[in-house]
Design a protein around this motif. Sequence first.
Motif, PDB file in Angstrom:
ATOM      1  N   SER A  17     -94.149 -36.288  82.668  1.00  0.00           N
ATOM      2  CA  SER A  17     -95.465 -36.010  82.108  1.00  0.00           C
ATOM      3  C   SER A  17     -96.558 -36.102  83.164  1.00  0.00           C
ATOM      4  O   SER A  17     -97.744 -36.147  82.832  1.00  0.00           O
ATOM      5  CB  SER A  17     -95.765 -37.001  80.973  1.00  0.00           C
ATOM      6  OG  SER A  17     -94.787 -36.917  79.963  1.00  0.00           O
ATOM      7  N   GLY A  18     -96.159 -36.148  84.440  1.00  0.00           N
ATOM      8  CA  GLY A  18     -97.141 -36.128  85.523  1.00  0.00           C
ATOM      9  C   GLY A  18     -97.487 -37.479  86.090  1.00  0.00           C
ATOM     10  O   GLY A  18     -98.217 -37.560  87.084  1.00  0.00           O
ATOM     11  N   TYR A  19     -96.982 -38.563  85.524  1.00  0.00           N
ATOM     12  CA  TYR A  19     -97.265 -39.906  86.052  1.00  0.00           C
ATOM     13  C   TYR A  19     -96.204 -40.230  87.093  1.00  0.00           C
ATOM     14  O   TYR A  19     -95.252 -40.983  86.844  1.00  0.00           O
ATOM     15  CB  TYR A  19     -97.269 -40.921  84.910  1.00  0.00           C
ATOM     16  CG  TYR A  19     -98.397 -40.708  83.934  1.00  0.00           C
ATOM     17  CD1 TYR A  19     -99.636 -41.323  84.121  1.00  0.00           C
ATOM     18  CD2 TYR A  19     -98.246 -39.857  82.850  1.00  0.00           C
ATOM     19  CE1 TYR A  19    -100.686 -41.106  83.227  1.00  0.00           C
ATOM     20  CE2 TYR A  19     -99.282 -39.629  81.960  1.00  0.00           C
ATOM     21  CZ  TYR A  19    -100.496 -40.253  82.159  1.00  0.00           C
ATOM     22  OH  TYR A  19    -101.532 -40.035  81.282  1.00  0.00           O
ATOM     23  N   LEU A  20     -96.388 -39.678  88.283  1.00  0.00           N
ATOM     24  CA  LEU A  20     -95.363 -39.738  89.315  1.00  0.00           C
ATOM     25  C   LEU A  20     -95.196 -41.133  89.898  1.00  0.00           C
ATOM     26  O   LEU A  20     -94.150 -41.437  90.489  1.00  0.00           O
ATOM     27  CB  LEU A  20     -95.685 -38.746  90.431  1.00  0.00           C
ATOM     28  CG  LEU A  20     -95.900 -37.290  89.999  1.00  0.00           C
ATOM     29  CD1 LEU A  20     -96.127 -36.411  91.209  1.00  0.00           C
ATOM     30  CD2 LEU A  20     -94.719 -36.777  89.182  1.00  0.00           C
ATOM     31  N   ASP A  21     -96.209 -41.991  89.764  1.00  0.00           N
ATOM     32  CA  ASP A  21     -96.138 -43.342  90.308  1.00  0.00           C
ATOM     33  C   ASP A  21     -95.656 -44.355  89.277  1.00  0.00           C
ATOM     34  O   ASP A  21     -95.651 -45.563  89.552  1.00  0.00           O
ATOM     35  CB  ASP A  21     -97.512 -43.780  90.833  1.00  0.00           C
ATOM     36  CG  ASP A  21     -97.980 -42.919  91.995  1.00  0.00           C
ATOM     37  OD1 ASP A  21     -97.113 -42.390  92.713  1.00  0.00           O
ATOM     38  OD2 ASP A  21     -99.200 -42.762  92.168  1.00  0.00           O
ATOM     39  N   ALA A  22     -95.268 -43.897  88.099  1.00  0.00           N
ATOM     40  CA  ALA A  22     -94.891 -44.816  87.026  1.00  0.00           C
ATOM     41  C   ALA A  22     -93.690 -45.670  87.431  1.00  0.00           C
ATOM     42  O   ALA A  22     -92.741 -45.173  88.035  1.00  0.00           O
ATOM     43  CB  ALA A  22     -94.581 -44.036  85.761  1.00  0.00           C
ATOM     44  N   GLN A  23     -93.771 -46.963  87.096  1.00  0.00           N
ATOM     45  CA  GLN A  23     -92.678 -47.896  87.335  1.00  0.00           C
ATOM     46  C   GLN A  23     -92.405 -48.658  86.045  1.00  0.00           C
ATOM     47  O   GLN A  23     -93.332 -49.025  85.327  1.00  0.00           O
ATOM     48  CB  GLN A  23     -93.029 -48.889  88.455  1.00  0.00           C
ATOM     49  CG  GLN A  23     -93.276 -48.233  89.814  1.00  0.00           C
ATOM     50  CD  GLN A  23     -92.027 -47.606  90.399  1.00  0.00           C
ATOM     51  OE1 GLN A  23     -90.910 -48.035  90.096  1.00  0.00           O
ATOM     52  NE2 GLN A  23     -92.200 -46.581  91.239  1.00  0.00           N
ATOM     53  N   VAL A  24     -91.135 -48.873  85.759  1.00  0.00           N
ATOM     54  CA  VAL A  24     -90.745 -49.560  84.522  1.00  0.00           C
ATOM     55  C   VAL A  24     -89.701 -50.624  84.856  1.00  0.00           C
ATOM     56  O   VAL A  24     -88.685 -50.327  85.488  1.00  0.00           O
ATOM     57  CB  VAL A  24     -90.173 -48.581  83.475  1.00  0.00           C
ATOM     58  CG1 VAL A  24     -89.791 -49.342  82.203  1.00  0.00           C
ATOM     59  CG2 VAL A  24     -91.182 -47.484  83.151  1.00  0.00           C
ATOM     60  N   GLY A  25     -89.987 -51.845  84.439  1.00  0.00           N
ATOM     61  CA  GLY A  25     -89.034 -52.932  84.560  1.00  0.00           C
ATOM     62  C   GLY A  25     -88.726 -53.493  83.178  1.00  0.00           C
ATOM     63  O   GLY A  25     -89.249 -53.019  82.176  1.00  0.00           O
TER      64      GLY A  25
END
Length: 601
Positions: A244-252
């Motif tokens: 969706s364009g959030y290229l820097d998204a990080q998920v832990g």
Amino acid sequence: MSSTWRLQFTLMALVALLPCAAWAQAVDLANRPVADIRIEGVKQVNPQLIRNQIRLQKGGPYNARTVQEDIVRITHLGRFGSVTARVEPQADGSVIVTYVVQELPLLADVQVVGNKAISDQELLGLAGLRTGDPNDPFLIERAIRQMKQDYEKAGYFQADITVDQKLLKTTGILVFHVREGPFAQIRAIRFEGNHVYSDKQLRSNIKSTTAFNLFWVIPLRKGEVNREQLEQDAAAIRDFYRESGYLDAQVGRRIEISPNQKDAVVVFEISEGRQFTVANIKVEGNRIFSTPQILQAMYLKVGDVFSAPRLRKTQESLTDLYGKLGFIETRITIDRLFHEKAPKVDLLVRIDEGHSYTVGTVTVSGNEATQSKVVLRQVRGMEPGRRFDRSGIATTEQRLKESPLFSDAKVTVLGDRADTHRDVLVEVKEKQTGSLSFGAGVSSDLGVIGAVDLVQRNFDIADWPASAGQFFTGRAFRGAGQNFAVSIQPGTTYSRYSVNFGEPSLLESGYFLNTSAYFTRWQRDYWEEARAGGTLGLGHRFGDVWSAAVNVRAEDVDISSINTDAPLDVFAVQGANYISSVGFTISRNTTDSNLFPTKGS
């Protein structure tokens, strides 16, 4: 010079000469004939197992590198703690090479205790160790890891497995002690840090579920804590953001365990980052299409949200744009340049157009039983004398692979890039298209019934056998892609006999034909019913999407042997009755696959 100084001088000289002596010995040993190859230290293992790994040959020249490679191969057997080689020069100039091994002790038995949730058989299968295997610490640790992983998948993520080292050392018996711990269930799944998407939207991307018991007793969902699945869920949420364009998204993710160790709360920690958009698009290398035409064909436009799926669709769209004009080797490269401060990206579309090609000769190979015309019916976008349609190459391969006649297919465009006309080779791999099956059954309504079914999906009604041998070996009546089936179902109460024939391409045109003839006899409770009839269907395909057909059915129904207790309606139709019907069907199919469709209707 005193005796002390003489001794010191002699020692210094010997030390200085040692490297030279070793070097000389190495030179002397090289290429000397190998008089014998021996093995020491073997008590439990068959010596032949070691000899099978040795490449140094008796009578051949000595080679130190070959010996080192032999040591590596013997070590990889996993049976020895250490492997070395000793080389002994002989008076006649030859050498004797001895491989010295130190055997690992063997396991006298392998057991598992303390387990309840997972059976002994399953755990020992995961361990991969059996009686007689080497007592290798590495293999034992690997077995423990594999068993722990299986426990985690089952919801016992606090399970602990140890080995009785004292018993193993003294008796050779390997005992895995399992402490399963409590079965942890997910009672809640939460999300932290998400502002763009709601919990409900994120939850649809994960597979982990909370536990649910009907009436607090009947378990409908276990809700087990599976670390591996939770890692996959976190990756799925991250990919959802990045698409969706959030290229820097990080998920832990983190797991909060209750004091009783049985309930768990899973929390996905999200850092959304910024949403990237397309700032500028530049096109290079295009001659056939103008830049506005290229931009119009792209899925990504200036101002759109940037994502990898849209980038792939853009590349495919431009490839198809050129491919429909015969440019089957056009290369599309899209470079991305990210802005340093703003969440924006510039796109540089580089196009290597190549050449437009005309279809030459289309050749079919691999069709030993099937006629070439049957294969060519499935060819798309490659008509001789016309421009190539690049998408037709993949479509042709898919249609042939999904055909009931072939198990595999490959389309290859022949020739060089400098040619104007390119020939095509269509390779197919035929599969078994005929079957003969037998069966029998018992039914409360139909009584005892048998079945003999003969089916041929690659039938040829014009290929009559020249001999009885051709008929019985299946070399006759094959190859035209027609459908033929005979079904014989005799029974005590119900019997049915039918013949079906289908021609998918009547006279090599867009028309298709389906016919059938059948006879049934049914001994009902109060009367006997016999039906004899047939169907005839004639249709036409309009491209690969639309088709229409007219179907005619004619049937003769005979009602006889009516019991006096039968309904009055049955007496009204006693004797012969003629039934006929005409039906019309129209079909539209835009799915991308007949077997595994992902889009279309």
